[in-house]
Design a protein around this motif. Structure first.
Motif, short mmCIF file in Angstrom:
data_model
loop_
_atom_site.label_atom_id
_atom_site.label_comp_id
_atom_site.label_asym_id
_atom_site.label_seq_id
_atom_site.Cartn_x
_atom_site.Cartn_y
_atom_site.Cartn_z
N VAL A 260 0.85 -1.20 0.00
CA VAL A 260 0.00 0.00 0.00
C VAL A 260 0.88 1.24 0.00
O VAL A 260 2.00 1.21 0.49
CB VAL A 260 -0.91 0.08 1.26
CG1 VAL A 260 -2.26 -0.56 1.03
CG2 VAL A 260 -0.23 -0.49 2.49
N GLU B 175 -3.94 4.50 0.98
CA GLU B 175 -4.63 3.26 0.61
C GLU B 175 -4.96 2.43 1.85
O GLU B 175 -4.26 2.46 2.85
CB GLU B 175 -3.76 2.45 -0.34
CG GLU B 175 -3.64 3.08 -1.72
CD GLU B 175 -2.78 2.25 -2.68
OE1 GLU B 175 -2.87 2.51 -3.89
OE2 GLU B 175 -2.05 1.36 -2.22
N LYS B 176 -6.03 1.65 1.72
CA LYS B 176 -6.46 0.79 2.81
C LYS B 176 -6.10 -0.67 2.53
O LYS B 176 -6.22 -1.12 1.39
CB LYS B 176 -7.98 0.89 2.98
CG LYS B 176 -8.45 2.25 3.46
CD LYS B 176 -9.94 2.26 3.73
CE LYS B 176 -10.73 2.29 2.45
NZ LYS B 176 -12.17 2.54 2.69
N ASN C 286 -14.39 -4.26 -2.99
CA ASN C 286 -14.52 -2.97 -3.67
C ASN C 286 -14.10 -1.79 -2.80
O ASN C 286 -14.06 -0.66 -3.25
CB ASN C 286 -15.96 -2.77 -4.15
CG ASN C 286 -16.32 -3.75 -5.25
OD1 ASN C 286 -15.59 -3.89 -6.22
ND2 ASN C 286 -17.42 -4.46 -5.07
N ASP C 287 -13.77 -2.10 -1.56
CA ASP C 287 -13.49 -1.06 -0.57
C ASP C 287 -12.00 -0.90 -0.28
O ASP C 287 -11.53 0.19 0.02
CB ASP C 287 -14.16 -1.48 0.74
CG ASP C 287 -15.29 -0.56 1.12
OD1 ASP C 287 -15.91 -0.03 0.19
OD2 ASP C 287 -15.52 -0.38 2.32
N PHE C 288 -11.30 -2.02 -0.32
CA PHE C 288 -9.88 -2.00 0.05
C PHE C 288 -9.00 -2.02 -1.19
O PHE C 288 -9.32 -2.68 -2.17
CB PHE C 288 -9.57 -3.20 0.96
CG PHE C 288 -10.01 -2.99 2.38
CD1 PHE C 288 -9.13 -2.51 3.33
CD2 PHE C 288 -11.32 -3.24 2.76
CE1 PHE C 288 -9.54 -2.28 4.64
CE2 PHE C 288 -11.75 -3.01 4.07
CZ PHE C 288 -10.85 -2.53 5.01
N ASP C 289 -7.90 -1.30 -1.13
CA ASP C 289 -6.96 -1.26 -2.26
C ASP C 289 -6.18 -2.57 -2.35
O ASP C 289 -5.84 -3.03 -3.43
CB ASP C 289 -6.00 -0.08 -2.07
CG ASP C 289 -6.77 1.22 -1.92
OD1 ASP C 289 -7.17 1.76 -2.95
OD2 ASP C 289 -7.03 1.65 -0.78
N THR C 290 -5.91 -3.14 -1.20
CA THR C 290 -5.11 -4.37 -1.15
C THR C 290 -5.72 -5.32 -0.13
O THR C 290 -6.05 -4.91 0.99
CB THR C 290 -3.66 -4.05 -0.73
OG1 THR C 290 -3.11 -3.10 -1.64
CG2 THR C 290 -2.79 -5.30 -0.71
N LYS D 87 -5.05 -7.07 -5.55
CA LYS D 87 -5.07 -5.61 -5.72
C LYS D 87 -6.21 -5.22 -6.64
O LYS D 87 -6.42 -5.84 -7.67
CB LYS D 87 -3.76 -5.14 -6.34
CG LYS D 87 -2.60 -5.18 -5.37
CD LYS D 87 -1.89 -3.85 -5.39
CE LYS D 87 -0.87 -3.75 -4.30
NZ LYS D 87 -0.55 -2.35 -4.02
N ARG D 88 -6.93 -4.18 -6.25
CA ARG D 88 -7.95 -3.61 -7.10
C ARG D 88 -7.26 -2.87 -8.24
O ARG D 88 -6.29 -2.14 -8.02
CB ARG D 88 -8.77 -2.62 -6.28
CG ARG D 88 -10.18 -2.43 -6.73
CD ARG D 88 -11.08 -2.12 -5.53
NE ARG D 88 -10.45 -1.21 -4.61
CZ ARG D 88 -10.56 0.13 -4.69
NH1 ARG D 88 -11.25 0.69 -5.64
NH2 ARG D 88 -9.98 0.89 -3.77
N LYS E 46 -6.86 0.06 -10.71
CA LYS E 46 -7.33 1.45 -10.68
C LYS E 46 -7.04 2.12 -12.01
O LYS E 46 -6.09 1.80 -12.70
CB LYS E 46 -6.62 2.19 -9.55
CG LYS E 46 -7.25 1.91 -8.21
CD LYS E 46 -6.49 2.59 -7.11
CE LYS E 46 -5.66 1.59 -6.34
NZ LYS E 46 -5.02 2.18 -5.16
N ASP F 6 -3.07 5.78 -12.44
CA ASP F 6 -1.83 5.03 -12.23
C ASP F 6 -0.77 5.83 -11.49
O ASP F 6 0.38 5.44 -11.40
CB ASP F 6 -1.29 4.53 -13.58
CG ASP F 6 -0.25 3.45 -13.41
OD1 ASP F 6 0.67 3.40 -14.20
OD2 ASP F 6 -0.35 2.66 -12.44
#
Lengths: 227, 227
Positions: B137, B141-142, B157-161, B220-221, B223, B226
Protein backbone atom coordinates in the motif's frame (compact mmCIF):
# COMPACT_ATOMS: atom_id res chain seq x y z
CA UNK A 1 22.77 -0.61 -11.99
CA UNK A 2 20.70 -1.95 -9.11
CA UNK A 3 18.81 0.33 -6.76
CA UNK A 4 18.29 -1.34 -3.38
CA UNK A 5 15.28 -0.12 -1.42
CA UNK A 6 16.41 -0.93 2.09
CA UNK A 7 14.10 -1.20 5.09
CA UNK A 8 16.06 -0.13 8.17
CA UNK A 9 13.33 -1.10 10.63
CA UNK A 10 11.29 1.00 13.06
CA UNK A 11 14.04 2.76 15.02
CA UNK A 12 16.08 0.42 17.25
CA UNK A 13 19.53 0.01 15.66
CA UNK A 14 19.47 -3.71 16.45
CA UNK A 15 16.22 -4.23 14.54
CA UNK A 16 17.96 -4.22 11.18
CA UNK A 17 18.41 -7.46 9.24
CA UNK A 18 21.72 -9.04 8.27
CA UNK A 19 20.61 -8.68 4.65
CA UNK A 20 20.16 -4.90 4.90
CA UNK A 21 23.55 -4.58 6.60
CA UNK A 22 25.27 -6.74 3.99
CA UNK A 23 23.87 -4.65 1.14
CA UNK A 24 24.82 -1.41 2.88
CA UNK A 25 28.39 -2.70 3.15
CA UNK A 26 28.41 -3.62 -0.55
CA UNK A 27 27.11 -0.48 -2.23
CA UNK A 28 29.20 2.61 -2.86
CA UNK A 29 26.59 5.20 -2.22
CA UNK A 30 23.64 5.50 0.12
CA UNK A 31 20.70 7.85 -0.33
CA UNK A 32 18.84 8.98 2.77
CA UNK A 33 15.40 10.62 2.84
CA UNK A 34 14.87 13.95 4.61
CA UNK A 35 11.65 15.91 4.96
CA UNK A 36 13.33 19.35 5.17
CA UNK A 37 16.75 20.70 4.15
CA UNK A 38 19.03 20.67 7.19
CA UNK A 39 16.77 18.34 9.19
CA UNK A 40 18.36 15.01 10.21
CA UNK A 41 17.16 11.83 8.51
CA UNK A 42 15.51 9.38 10.92
CA UNK A 43 16.45 6.43 8.68
CA UNK A 44 20.08 7.61 8.53
CA UNK A 45 20.30 7.96 12.32
CA UNK A 46 19.35 4.28 12.65
CA UNK A 47 22.18 2.97 10.46
CA UNK A 48 24.86 5.66 10.69
CA UNK A 49 27.11 3.57 12.97
CA UNK A 50 27.20 0.82 10.34
CA UNK A 51 28.02 3.02 7.31
CA UNK A 52 30.71 5.39 8.55
CA UNK A 53 32.92 5.03 5.48
CA UNK A 54 30.14 5.42 2.93
CA UNK A 55 29.22 8.31 0.67
CA UNK A 56 25.79 9.58 1.73
CA UNK A 57 23.46 11.91 -0.17
CA UNK A 58 20.05 13.22 0.85
CA UNK A 59 16.77 12.97 -1.06
CA UNK A 60 14.23 15.63 -0.19
CA UNK A 61 10.65 14.46 0.32
CA UNK A 62 8.76 17.36 1.92
CA UNK A 63 5.61 16.53 3.87
CA UNK A 64 3.18 18.40 1.68
CA UNK A 65 -0.17 17.51 0.20
CA UNK A 66 -0.09 19.21 -3.19
CA UNK A 67 0.11 16.36 -5.73
CA UNK A 68 2.03 18.09 -8.50
CA UNK A 69 4.65 19.37 -6.07
CA UNK A 70 5.06 15.88 -4.57
CA UNK A 71 5.51 14.47 -8.05
CA UNK A 72 8.20 17.08 -8.74
CA UNK A 73 10.25 16.06 -5.67
CA UNK A 74 9.86 12.35 -6.44
CA UNK A 75 11.01 12.83 -10.03
CA UNK A 76 13.94 14.91 -8.82
CA UNK A 77 14.94 12.21 -6.31
CA UNK A 78 14.74 9.52 -9.01
CA UNK A 79 16.96 11.66 -11.27
CA UNK A 80 19.56 12.05 -8.53
CA UNK A 81 19.67 8.27 -8.08
CA UNK A 82 19.80 7.56 -11.83
CA UNK A 83 22.73 9.94 -12.27
CA UNK A 84 24.92 7.58 -10.20
CA UNK A 85 24.68 4.78 -12.75
CA UNK A 86 26.03 2.23 -10.25
CA UNK A 87 24.61 0.06 -7.46
CA UNK A 88 23.18 2.29 -4.75
CA UNK A 89 20.99 1.93 -1.68
CA UNK A 90 18.03 4.07 -0.67
CA UNK A 91 17.11 3.93 3.01
CA UNK A 92 13.55 3.71 4.16
CA UNK A 93 12.05 3.58 7.67
CA UNK A 94 10.22 0.35 8.50
CA UNK A 95 9.52 -1.75 5.41
CA UNK A 96 9.70 -0.43 1.82
CA UNK A 97 6.42 -2.08 0.77
CA UNK A 98 4.16 -0.52 3.43
CA UNK A 99 3.31 3.20 3.04
CA UNK A 100 6.89 3.99 2.09
CA UNK A 101 7.95 7.07 0.16
CA UNK A 102 10.33 4.74 -1.62
CA UNK A 103 7.41 3.08 -3.42
CA UNK A 104 7.03 6.18 -5.64
CA UNK A 105 10.72 6.15 -6.56
CA UNK A 106 10.43 2.41 -7.17
CA UNK A 107 7.63 3.03 -9.68
CA UNK A 108 9.49 5.81 -11.52
CA UNK A 109 12.68 3.73 -11.75
CA UNK A 110 10.83 0.58 -12.84
CA UNK A 111 9.17 2.52 -15.67
CA UNK A 112 12.64 3.54 -16.86
CA UNK A 113 13.74 -0.10 -16.83
CA UNK A 114 16.05 0.24 -13.82
CA UNK A 115 16.34 -2.83 -11.61
CA UNK A 116 15.00 -2.20 -8.12
CA UNK A 117 15.52 -4.73 -5.35
CA UNK A 118 13.56 -4.50 -2.14
CA UNK A 119 15.18 -5.51 1.14
CA UNK A 120 12.40 -5.93 3.69
CA UNK A 121 12.56 -4.36 7.13
CA UNK A 122 10.68 -4.60 10.43
CA UNK A 123 7.54 -2.49 10.20
CA UNK A 124 6.40 -0.21 13.00
CA UNK A 125 3.02 -2.00 13.03
CA UNK A 126 4.83 -4.95 14.63
CA UNK A 127 7.02 -2.95 16.98
CA UNK A 128 3.89 -1.06 18.10
CA UNK A 129 2.20 -4.37 18.98
CA UNK A 130 5.32 -5.40 20.87
CA UNK A 131 5.36 -2.07 22.74
CA UNK A 132 1.72 -2.59 23.77
CA UNK A 133 2.54 -6.18 24.71
CA UNK A 134 -0.30 -7.65 22.63
CA UNK A 135 -0.53 -9.74 19.47
CA UNK A 136 -1.99 -7.97 16.44
CA UNK A 137 -4.07 -10.96 15.32
CA UNK A 138 -4.27 -14.68 15.98
CA UNK A 139 -6.12 -17.64 14.50
CA UNK A 140 -8.67 -16.49 11.92
CA UNK A 141 -8.96 -12.90 13.12
CA UNK A 142 -9.28 -10.13 10.56
CA UNK A 143 -7.07 -7.03 10.51
CA UNK A 144 -7.18 -3.81 8.55
CA UNK A 145 -4.97 -0.75 8.24
CA UNK A 146 -6.73 2.59 7.79
CA UNK A 147 -4.66 5.75 7.24
CA UNK A 148 -6.21 8.66 9.20
CA UNK A 149 -8.78 6.16 10.56
CA UNK A 150 -10.81 6.77 7.40
CA UNK A 151 -14.16 4.92 7.30
CA UNK A 152 -13.42 3.33 10.67
CA UNK A 153 -17.14 3.34 11.56
CA UNK A 154 -17.73 0.92 8.66
CA UNK A 155 -15.20 -1.62 9.91
CA UNK A 156 -15.12 -1.34 13.67
CA UNK A 157 -17.68 -4.09 14.31
CA UNK A 158 -16.25 -6.34 11.63
CA UNK A 159 -12.52 -6.42 12.21
CA UNK A 160 -10.81 -7.79 15.29
CA UNK A 161 -7.93 -5.36 14.97
CA UNK A 162 -7.72 -1.98 13.25
CA UNK A 163 -4.38 -0.25 12.80
CA UNK A 164 -4.47 3.49 12.25
CA UNK A 165 -1.50 5.18 10.61
CA UNK A 166 -1.52 9.01 10.73
CA UNK A 167 -3.24 9.49 14.07
CA UNK A 168 -3.52 13.27 14.13
CA UNK A 169 -7.33 13.41 14.11
CA UNK A 170 -7.99 10.01 15.64
CA UNK A 171 -9.42 11.42 18.86
CA UNK A 172 -12.17 13.27 16.97
CA UNK A 173 -12.82 10.31 14.68
CA UNK A 174 -13.27 7.92 17.63
CA UNK A 175 -15.26 10.35 19.80
CA UNK A 176 -17.67 10.80 16.91
CA UNK A 177 -18.39 7.10 16.48
CA UNK A 178 -18.38 6.68 20.29
CA UNK A 179 -17.99 2.90 20.32
CA UNK A 180 -17.44 1.70 23.91
CA UNK A 181 -16.59 -1.81 22.86
CA UNK A 182 -12.99 -1.10 21.89
CA UNK A 183 -9.59 -0.81 23.51
CA UNK A 184 -7.25 1.76 22.00
CA UNK A 185 -3.49 1.32 22.13
CA UNK A 186 -1.33 4.27 21.12
CA UNK A 187 2.39 4.09 20.44
CA UNK A 188 4.76 6.93 19.63
CA UNK A 189 8.25 6.35 18.30
CA UNK A 190 8.14 2.56 18.85
CA UNK A 191 11.58 1.10 19.79
CA UNK A 192 13.24 4.54 20.03
CA UNK A 193 14.66 5.49 23.42
CA UNK A 194 11.80 7.92 24.00
CA UNK A 195 9.07 5.43 23.01
CA UNK A 196 5.74 6.26 24.62
CA UNK A 197 2.58 4.18 24.94
CA UNK A 198 -0.96 4.61 26.22
CA UNK A 199 -3.77 2.09 26.40
CA UNK A 200 -7.40 2.44 27.41
CA UNK A 201 -10.89 3.16 26.17
CA UNK A 202 -11.87 6.32 24.32
CA UNK A 203 -13.01 8.09 27.48
CA UNK A 204 -9.88 7.62 29.56
CA UNK A 205 -7.02 7.64 27.08
CA UNK A 206 -5.02 10.78 26.38
CA UNK A 207 -4.59 11.14 22.61
CA UNK A 208 -2.74 14.43 22.74
CA UNK A 209 0.82 13.17 22.70
CA UNK A 210 0.24 10.71 19.87
CA UNK A 211 -0.26 12.84 16.81
CA UNK A 212 3.10 13.00 15.02
CA UNK A 213 3.95 10.92 11.98
CA UNK A 214 5.79 8.29 14.03
CA UNK A 215 2.66 7.52 16.04
CA UNK A 216 0.41 4.57 15.40
CA UNK A 217 -2.82 3.25 16.93
CA UNK A 218 -3.92 -0.36 17.40
CA UNK A 219 -7.62 -0.68 18.10
CA UNK A 220 -9.03 -3.96 19.36
CA UNK A 221 -12.60 -5.05 19.68
CA UNK A 222 -13.38 -6.33 23.18
CA UNK A 223 -14.55 -9.92 23.05
CA UNK A 224 -16.40 -12.04 25.59
CA UNK A 225 -14.42 -15.14 24.69
CA UNK A 226 -10.97 -14.73 26.14
CA UNK A 227 -9.56 -17.92 24.67
CA UNK B 1 12.95 -15.91 33.96
CA UNK B 2 12.37 -14.18 30.63
CA UNK B 3 10.79 -15.99 27.69
CA UNK B 4 11.83 -14.39 24.41
CA UNK B 5 9.39 -14.86 21.53
CA UNK B 6 11.76 -14.52 18.61
CA UNK B 7 10.70 -13.76 15.05
CA UNK B 8 13.17 -15.47 12.72
CA UNK B 9 11.73 -13.91 9.57
CA UNK B 10 10.09 -15.52 6.52
CA UNK B 11 12.74 -18.03 5.46
CA UNK B 12 15.92 -16.41 4.09
CA UNK B 13 18.67 -16.86 6.72
CA UNK B 14 19.85 -13.30 6.12
CA UNK B 15 16.42 -11.85 6.92
CA UNK B 16 16.93 -12.16 10.65
CA UNK B 17 17.59 -9.09 12.78
CA UNK B 18 20.72 -8.40 14.82
CA UNK B 19 18.45 -8.30 17.86
CA UNK B 20 17.11 -11.82 17.33
CA UNK B 21 20.65 -13.10 16.78
CA UNK B 22 21.97 -11.37 19.90
CA UNK B 23 19.23 -12.87 22.06
CA UNK B 24 19.78 -16.34 20.58
CA UNK B 25 23.46 -16.06 21.53
CA UNK B 26 22.54 -14.99 25.06
CA UNK B 27 20.00 -17.61 26.10
CA UNK B 28 20.88 -21.12 27.23
CA UNK B 29 18.01 -22.95 25.67
CA UNK B 30 15.99 -22.55 22.50
CA UNK B 31 12.55 -24.01 21.88
CA UNK B 32 11.54 -24.74 18.31
CA UNK B 33 8.00 -25.40 17.08
CA UNK B 34 7.20 -28.55 15.09
CA UNK B 35 3.86 -29.61 13.66
CA UNK B 36 4.53 -33.35 13.86
CA UNK B 37 6.95 -35.53 15.83
CA UNK B 38 10.00 -36.24 13.67
CA UNK B 39 9.22 -33.49 11.17
CA UNK B 40 11.89 -30.76 10.86
CA UNK B 41 11.08 -27.29 12.22
CA UNK B 42 11.01 -24.60 9.51
CA UNK B 43 11.93 -21.92 12.06
CA UNK B 44 14.87 -24.00 13.32
CA UNK B 45 16.19 -24.57 9.79
CA UNK B 46 16.41 -20.78 9.33
CA UNK B 47 18.63 -20.19 12.37
CA UNK B 48 20.43 -23.50 12.87
CA UNK B 49 23.75 -22.18 11.53
CA UNK B 50 23.72 -19.44 14.18
CA UNK B 51 22.93 -21.65 17.20
CA UNK B 52 25.14 -24.70 16.77
CA UNK B 53 26.29 -24.82 20.41
CA UNK B 54 22.83 -24.35 21.91
CA UNK B 55 20.50 -26.76 23.62
CA UNK B 56 17.38 -27.12 21.48
CA UNK B 57 14.04 -28.65 22.43
CA UNK B 58 10.90 -29.06 20.33
CA UNK B 59 7.39 -27.86 21.10
CA UNK B 60 4.64 -29.79 19.36
CA UNK B 61 1.85 -27.74 17.78
CA UNK B 62 -0.11 -30.11 15.54
CA UNK B 63 -2.16 -28.55 12.73
CA UNK B 64 -5.55 -29.62 13.95
CA UNK B 65 -8.85 -27.80 14.33
CA UNK B 66 -10.30 -29.31 17.49
CA UNK B 67 -10.17 -26.52 20.09
CA UNK B 68 -9.76 -28.57 23.26
CA UNK B 69 -6.94 -30.59 21.71
CA UNK B 70 -5.16 -27.41 20.58
CA UNK B 71 -5.49 -26.02 24.08
CA UNK B 72 -3.94 -29.19 25.48
CA UNK B 73 -0.84 -28.89 23.27
CA UNK B 74 -0.45 -25.20 24.04
CA UNK B 75 -0.67 -25.81 27.79
CA UNK B 76 1.83 -28.64 27.48
CA UNK B 77 4.25 -26.41 25.54
CA UNK B 78 3.94 -23.65 28.14
CA UNK B 79 4.65 -26.20 30.89
CA UNK B 80 7.79 -27.39 29.13
CA UNK B 81 9.03 -23.79 28.89
CA UNK B 82 8.16 -22.98 32.51
CA UNK B 83 10.05 -26.03 33.76
CA UNK B 84 13.32 -24.46 32.61
CA UNK B 85 13.04 -21.57 35.06
CA UNK B 86 15.73 -19.58 33.25
CA UNK B 87 15.92 -17.25 30.23
CA UNK B 88 14.88 -19.13 27.11
CA UNK B 89 13.95 -18.32 23.52
CA UNK B 90 11.02 -19.65 21.52
CA UNK B 91 11.40 -19.43 17.75
CA UNK B 92 8.59 -18.31 15.54
CA UNK B 93 8.37 -17.94 11.75
CA UNK B 94 7.82 -14.39 10.52
CA UNK B 95 6.76 -12.04 13.31
CA UNK B 96 5.44 -13.20 16.71
CA UNK B 97 2.55 -10.70 16.74
CA UNK B 98 0.92 -11.73 13.42
CA UNK B 99 -0.95 -15.07 13.36
CA UNK B 100 1.78 -16.73 15.37
CA UNK B 101 1.31 -19.89 17.40
CA UNK B 102 3.54 -18.20 19.94
CA UNK B 103 0.74 -15.76 20.80
CA UNK B 104 -1.13 -18.53 22.64
CA UNK B 105 1.94 -19.43 24.68
CA UNK B 106 2.47 -15.73 25.34
CA UNK B 107 -1.04 -15.47 26.82
CA UNK B 108 -0.66 -18.57 29.01
CA UNK B 109 2.71 -17.41 30.34
CA UNK B 110 1.53 -13.83 30.90
CA UNK B 111 -1.39 -15.14 32.99
CA UNK B 112 1.10 -16.98 35.17
CA UNK B 113 3.10 -13.78 35.65
CA UNK B 114 6.06 -14.84 33.50
CA UNK B 115 7.85 -12.05 31.66
CA UNK B 116 7.57 -12.47 27.89
CA UNK B 117 9.60 -10.30 25.55
CA UNK B 118 8.77 -10.14 21.86
CA UNK B 119 11.56 -9.74 19.32
CA UNK B 120 9.96 -8.71 16.04
CA UNK B 121 10.77 -10.43 12.77
CA UNK B 122 10.18 -9.83 9.06
CA UNK B 123 6.68 -11.01 8.19
CA UNK B 124 5.94 -13.03 5.06
CA UNK B 125 3.36 -10.41 4.04
CA UNK B 126 6.29 -8.12 3.23
CA UNK B 127 8.49 -10.73 1.60
CA UNK B 128 5.51 -11.78 -0.54
CA UNK B 129 5.12 -8.17 -1.76
CA UNK B 130 8.84 -8.09 -2.51
CA UNK B 131 8.58 -11.39 -4.42
CA UNK B 132 5.74 -9.97 -6.52
CA UNK B 133 7.74 -6.77 -6.99
CA UNK B 134 4.90 -4.52 -5.86
CA UNK B 135 4.23 -2.31 -2.86
CA UNK B 136 1.46 -3.48 -0.53
CA UNK B 137 0.00 0.00 0.00
CA UNK B 138 1.01 3.61 -0.51
CA UNK B 139 -0.36 7.02 0.43
CA UNK B 140 -3.79 6.70 2.01
CA UNK B 141 -4.63 3.26 0.61
CA UNK B 142 -6.46 0.79 2.81
CA UNK B 143 -5.30 -2.76 3.43
CA UNK B 144 -6.89 -5.77 5.10
CA UNK B 145 -5.78 -9.28 5.97
CA UNK B 146 -8.41 -12.02 5.69
CA UNK B 147 -7.54 -15.59 6.73
CA UNK B 148 -9.10 -18.05 4.25
CA UNK B 149 -10.34 -15.04 2.22
CA UNK B 150 -13.35 -14.94 4.55
CA UNK B 151 -15.96 -12.26 3.67
CA UNK B 152 -13.78 -11.07 0.79
CA UNK B 153 -16.88 -10.12 -1.23
CA UNK B 154 -17.70 -7.51 1.43
CA UNK B 155 -14.33 -5.81 1.17
CA UNK B 156 -13.14 -6.27 -2.38
CA UNK B 157 -14.52 -2.97 -3.67
CA UNK B 158 -13.49 -1.06 -0.57
CA UNK B 159 -9.88 -2.00 0.05
CA UNK B 160 -6.96 -1.26 -2.26
CA UNK B 161 -5.11 -4.37 -1.15
CA UNK B 162 -6.36 -7.60 0.40
CA UNK B 163 -3.93 -10.13 1.81
CA UNK B 164 -5.17 -13.68 2.14
CA UNK B 165 -3.44 -16.03 4.55
CA UNK B 166 -4.44 -19.71 4.26
CA UNK B 167 -5.08 -19.87 0.54
CA UNK B 168 -6.32 -23.44 0.22
CA UNK B 169 -9.83 -22.56 -0.96
CA UNK B 170 -9.03 -19.18 -2.48
CA UNK B 171 -9.69 -20.31 -6.05
CA UNK B 172 -13.29 -21.28 -5.23
CA UNK B 173 -13.82 -18.16 -3.13
CA UNK B 174 -12.64 -15.86 -5.96
CA UNK B 175 -14.41 -17.76 -8.76
CA UNK B 176 -17.63 -17.44 -6.81
CA UNK B 177 -17.47 -13.66 -6.46
CA UNK B 178 -16.14 -13.42 -10.05
CA UNK B 179 -14.75 -9.87 -9.78
CA UNK B 180 -12.78 -9.04 -12.96
CA UNK B 181 -11.41 -5.82 -11.53
CA UNK B 182 -8.64 -7.43 -9.49
CA UNK B 183 -5.11 -8.67 -9.96
CA UNK B 184 -4.15 -11.71 -7.90
CA UNK B 185 -0.56 -12.29 -6.81
CA UNK B 186 0.30 -15.67 -5.30
CA UNK B 187 3.51 -16.45 -3.46
CA UNK B 188 4.64 -19.77 -2.06
CA UNK B 189 7.58 -20.07 0.34
CA UNK B 190 8.65 -16.42 -0.05
CA UNK B 191 12.46 -15.99 0.22
CA UNK B 192 13.13 -19.75 0.37
CA UNK B 193 15.26 -21.19 -2.43
CA UNK B 194 12.19 -22.78 -4.00
CA UNK B 195 10.06 -19.62 -3.82
CA UNK B 196 7.32 -19.61 -6.45
CA UNK B 197 5.10 -16.78 -7.66
CA UNK B 198 2.17 -16.30 -10.02
CA UNK B 199 0.35 -13.15 -10.97
CA UNK B 200 -2.72 -12.53 -13.11
CA UNK B 201 -6.49 -12.27 -13.04
CA UNK B 202 -8.81 -14.96 -11.76
CA UNK B 203 -9.31 -16.51 -15.20
CA UNK B 204 -5.68 -16.97 -16.16
CA UNK B 205 -3.86 -17.66 -12.89
CA UNK B 206 -3.10 -21.17 -11.73
CA UNK B 207 -4.01 -21.48 -8.05
CA UNK B 208 -3.16 -25.14 -7.72
CA UNK B 209 0.39 -24.88 -6.49
CA UNK B 210 -0.39 -22.23 -3.89
CA UNK B 211 -2.38 -24.01 -1.24
CA UNK B 212 0.07 -24.99 1.50
CA UNK B 213 0.43 -23.07 4.76
CA UNK B 214 3.45 -21.12 3.52
CA UNK B 215 1.44 -19.63 0.65
CA UNK B 216 -0.02 -16.16 0.65
CA UNK B 217 -2.12 -14.09 -1.77
CA UNK B 218 -2.00 -10.36 -2.39
CA UNK B 219 -5.07 -9.09 -4.23
CA UNK B 220 -5.07 -5.61 -5.72
CA UNK B 221 -7.95 -3.61 -7.10
CA UNK B 222 -7.17 -2.33 -10.60
CA UNK B 223 -7.33 1.45 -10.68
CA UNK B 224 -7.64 3.87 -13.59
CA UNK B 225 -5.35 6.39 -11.96
CA UNK B 226 -1.83 5.03 -12.23
CA UNK B 227 -0.18 7.79 -10.22
Amino acid sequence: MIVYGIGVGPGDKELITLKSLNILKKVDKIFVPISKEGKPSVAYEIVKDYIKDKEVETLLFPMIKYKEKLKYYREKAAEKILKENKDVAVLTLGDPTLYSTFSYIWKILAKKGVKVEIINGISSIFSAAKALNMPLVEGNEKLCILPHGKDIEKYINDFDTIIVMKTKNLKDVLKKINNKNIIVGLVKRATFEDEKIAIGNIDNINFDEFSDYLSIAIIKRIKDDDN
